[in-house]
Design an enzyme around this catalytic site. Sequence first.
Site, short mmCIF file in Angstrom:
data_model
loop_
_atom_site.label_atom_id
_atom_site.label_comp_id
_atom_site.label_asym_id
_atom_site.label_seq_id
_atom_site.Cartn_x
_atom_site.Cartn_y
_atom_site.Cartn_z
N ASP A 131 0.76 -1.15 -0.10
CA ASP A 131 0.29 0.05 0.14
C ASP A 131 0.95 1.68 -0.03
O ASP A 131 1.30 1.77 0.93
CB ASP A 131 -0.81 -0.12 1.18
CG ASP A 131 -2.01 1.41 1.43
OD1 ASP A 131 -1.53 1.71 0.73
OD2 ASP A 131 -2.64 1.28 2.33
N TYR A 183 1.93 0.50 15.18
CA TYR A 183 0.99 0.65 13.96
C TYR A 183 1.18 0.96 13.42
O TYR A 183 1.04 2.02 12.84
CB TYR A 183 -0.57 0.60 14.41
CG TYR A 183 -1.94 0.75 13.18
CD1 TYR A 183 -1.96 -0.71 12.85
CD2 TYR A 183 -2.42 1.73 12.33
CE1 TYR A 183 -2.81 -0.84 11.61
CE2 TYR A 183 -3.16 1.56 11.42
CZ TYR A 183 -3.74 0.05 11.38
OH TYR A 183 -4.77 -0.02 10.49
N LYS A 229 -2.41 -2.81 8.22
CA LYS A 229 -2.67 -4.13 8.50
C LYS A 229 -1.22 -5.19 7.61
O LYS A 229 -1.49 -4.06 6.78
CB LYS A 229 -4.03 -4.74 8.65
CG LYS A 229 -5.10 -5.61 9.17
CD LYS A 229 -4.74 -5.94 10.92
CE LYS A 229 -4.79 -6.54 11.18
NZ LYS A 229 -4.46 -6.47 13.08
P1 13P Z 1 -4.30 -0.75 5.67
O1 13P Z 1 -3.35 -1.81 6.45
O2 13P Z 1 -5.60 -1.40 4.16
O3 13P Z 1 -3.92 0.81 5.25
O4 13P Z 1 -5.94 -0.01 6.22
C1 13P Z 1 -5.34 0.43 8.10
C2 13P Z 1 -7.03 1.32 8.43
O5 13P Z 1 -6.47 1.73 9.40
C3 13P Z 1 -8.19 1.05 7.95
O6 13P Z 1 -9.09 1.74 8.95
MG MG Z 2 -3.58 2.11 3.57
MG MG Z 3 -4.21 -2.49 2.73
#
Ligand code: 13P
Ligand code: MG
Ligand code: MG
Length: 366
Positions: free
Chosen positions: A11, A230, A233
């Site tokens: 991402d 964090y 994800k």
């Molecule tokens: P991603 O890991 O897809 O970037 O999503 C992060 C997030 O905080 C979604 O609410």
């Molecule tokens: Mg994202």
């Molecule tokens: Mg993502």
Amino acid sequence: MKVTLSVLKADVGSIGGHIKPSRALFDEVKRFVKEAGKNLLIDSYVSSTGDDVAILTTHERGVNDEKIHKLAWDAFLAGTAVAKKQGLYGAGQDLLKDSFSGNIKGMGPAVAEMEFEERPNEPFVFFAADKTDPGAYNLPFYLAFADPMFNSGLILSTKMGKGFTFRIIDVAHTEKDRIIDLNTPEDIYEIATLLRDGERYVIESIFSRSTGGHGVSVSTTRLHNIAGKYTGKDDPVALVRVQGEFPATGEVLAPFEIGHYVAGFMRGSHNGPLMPCPLNVTVSYFDGPPVVTGAAFCVHEGKLTEAADVFDHPFWEHVRGKISEKATAIRRQGFSGPAMLPYSELEYGGVVEKLTALDKKFKLRD
Ligand code: 13P
Ligand code: MG
Ligand code: MG
Ligand code: 13P
């Protein structure tokens, strides 16, 4: 011939929050791979799932090849530059290191690879999931490769009847890869014991016991183990070879009908059902629900056919309706109990900070 499939996913920025990459970002990654991969790759396929961009490549350089990994890293950097120019949300989100150091693993992007001798016909499915983590594949791949209730090929095919070897990795162990090999059918209780905890134990590979062939490869990166905090994800990709000594395509897809609850969803901090969706899907409700896409191909002498979109079929419309109900059912209890992930998995610092502050205010009653 011996071919290598490598899929590298990151991402590096998206429109309107964590929804989808912009057209310009996507086109730039695709253009870069095509140009820089001219003398390196046999073929490539660039796609998006939610806010993630995945580069699927075929080549003859084997797994963990520095040049292939660097190509993807540089393509993601080129995408990041566009993301910054457009002011996209989370530009460069998954590129956790400043400079490339030989292998993209441990640097943020997800990687799944396998090298094998091409069969005369070589079908496989490339899965990509957003708003979840690698443990999301534990249940569907266990059911597809070990449970005759989902895969009757286990009793119909003598080759599959010999079972499979599951290679499971302990993702909490960050200094070195800590892995275990377990065999079906005799070790299914041991395998289930590990796989029930998808935040710690993740299927990395599955091998045929009949031919030794490598059937499954899953990306097992956990970003918070790299970054220490964090950063999004660990949206996972997987490659699954099908037919012959492996399950039929439909046997691999069958368990995705469950829409099982996985970790992820909003802020990577909740449980939500995994929804099988058409290629290049976005996310929506509560930054979810967690989605998975599947692109099926045949590969011949390293050349890919066009992709067949495995979840783009009327059957899955019915399934998506049921899974939406599961999503609202768990969301209706908000922050309470299993709607959110346990403390150890809460990826935003806020809860941890609040509990630390509150801890000082607790009093012991005489
Ligand atoms: P991603 O890991 O897809 O970037 O999503 C992060 C997030 O905080 C979604 O609410
Ligand atoms: Mg994202
Ligand atoms: Mg993502
Ligand atoms: P066909 O007879 O259409 O080739 O299908 C065989 C099969 O095994 C389907 O799972």
